[in-house]
Design an enzyme around this catalytic site. Structure first.
Site, PDB file in Angstrom:
ATOM      1  N   PRO A   2       0.785  -1.226   0.000  1.00  0.00           N
ATOM      2  CA  PRO A   2       0.000   0.000   0.000  1.00  0.00           C
ATOM      3  C   PRO A   2       0.815   1.273   0.000  1.00  0.00           C
ATOM      4  O   PRO A   2       1.561   1.541   0.916  1.00  0.00           O
ATOM      5  CB  PRO A   2      -0.795  -0.080   1.306  1.00  0.00           C
ATOM      6  CG  PRO A   2      -0.291  -1.265   2.040  1.00  0.00           C
ATOM      7  CD  PRO A   2       0.925  -1.745   1.356  1.00  0.00           C
ATOM      8  N   GLU A   3       0.632   2.038  -1.022  1.00  0.00           N
ATOM      9  CA  GLU A   3       0.974   3.447  -0.972  1.00  0.00           C
ATOM     10  C   GLU A   3      -0.360   4.169  -0.841  1.00  0.00           C
ATOM     11  O   GLU A   3      -1.416   3.528  -0.788  1.00  0.00           O
ATOM     12  CB  GLU A   3       1.717   3.873  -2.246  1.00  0.00           C
ATOM     13  CG  GLU A   3       3.137   3.360  -2.261  1.00  0.00           C
ATOM     14  CD  GLU A   3       4.141   4.444  -2.675  1.00  0.00           C
ATOM     15  OE1 GLU A   3       3.825   5.630  -2.539  1.00  0.00           O
ATOM     16  OE2 GLU A   3       5.230   4.077  -3.133  1.00  0.00           O
TER      17      GLU A   3
END
Length: 269
Positions: A2-3
């Site tokens: 996850p960004e």
DNA sequence: ATCGGGACCTGCTTGC
DNA sequence: TGCAAGCAGGTCCCGA
């Protein structure tokens, strides 16, 4: 995994299933995350209705009638909405069972993520965060002023959550490439007009990735939540040694503050 | 003030 | 084929 774009995509994916539903049980199978999960999480959340799901930086905040819980996905965390009888897999650490027949399942192989109970919506980790990258508060003028006198690399600056949140390693590399700025340049020496281009690039690349996440991750509610959605859009990240799209010269790699950095020595100065 | 490195973990890829 | 090393999208904390 996850960004910020993926965290936002996750928020949009789970929110409709959570909002309005009541939590009938919470199962914490593995409390040893980045920070230990407090027993309060299960005690306080059980029996409460979910009000809304919001996001601050890469934290997801699930607001209940009284209090909230906050989730960070770390490097390998994911959230899925599943039927209550869905089979458990390895690293499925926490379930929030809903009165809708579904549950929210948190999975995190590396356990770099964290889940907190927030009695009053505040938390020390939220206290010194910079502006959201897609907000108006994050402007070229802001970044220019924040950078004056700084003897640090521009890549280090934009990845510093006290300056601006949500710019992870992939998008820092991509935004610098798109704005023609070499990652090693000292932030304090960059002009306002170059910051104009950089801020535009950061916003554009994040917005585009959120859109891409929205299309190809739309099925992440099912069993497989395979990412890789933005990969074909990447111009430099993961492409060290390959030719630059624009000029054909070999992309260079180095480490900046311990993180893999890739740039084009011809296009970025 | 800033940076480097270690810390927290597992899993996948790479190289011998 | 097996095994070890190296690396990964985050981020906090310490010491220099």
């Amino acid at each position: 995994m996850p960004e910020l774009p993926e965290v936002e995509t996750t928020r949009r994916g789970v929110a409709p299933h959570l909002e309005g539903a009541s939590i009938t049980a919470v199962a914490v199978r593995e409390p040893r995350l980045r920070w230990p999960v407090s027993p309060e999480l299960a005690q306080m959340a059980t029996g409460q209705r979910v009000h809304t799901v919001s996001r601050r930086a890469k934290y997801l905040i699930v607001h209940l009638e009284r209090g909230a819980f906050m989730i960070h996905l770390g490097m390998s965390g994911s959230l899925r909405i599943l039927p209550v009888d869905a089979a458990l897999q390895k690293h499925d650490h926490i379930d929030w069972v809903l009165d809708s027949g579904q549950l929210l399942r948190y999975r995190d192989p590396r356990r770099f993520g964290s889940v907190f109970w927030l009695p009053d919506l505040s938390h020390p980790l939220l206290d010194s965060l910079g502006p959201e990258p897609l907000s108006e508060a994050f402007s070229a003028k802001y970044l220019y002023e924040a950078s004056r006198g700084k003897q640090r690399s521009i890549k280090g600056l934009i990845m510093d959550a006290k300056i601006v949140v949500g710019v992870g390693n992939i998008y820092a590399n991509e935004a610098l490439y798109r704005s023609g700025i070499r990652p090693t340049v000292l932030a304090g020496k960059i002009s306002l007009s170059r910051y104009l281009r950089l801020v535009d690039a950061i916003k554009a690349v994040l917005a585009k990735a959120i859109d891409a996440g929205g299309t190809s991750l739309r099925d992440f509610l099912r069993e497989d939540g395979t990412p890789g959605y933005f990969r074909h859009e990447l111009k430099v990240y993961g492409r060290e040694g390959e030719p630059c799209d624009a000029c054909g010269s070999r992309l260079k790699g180095l480490k900046i503050t311990g993180r893999a950095t890739v740039y084009c020595a011809a296009c970025q100065r």
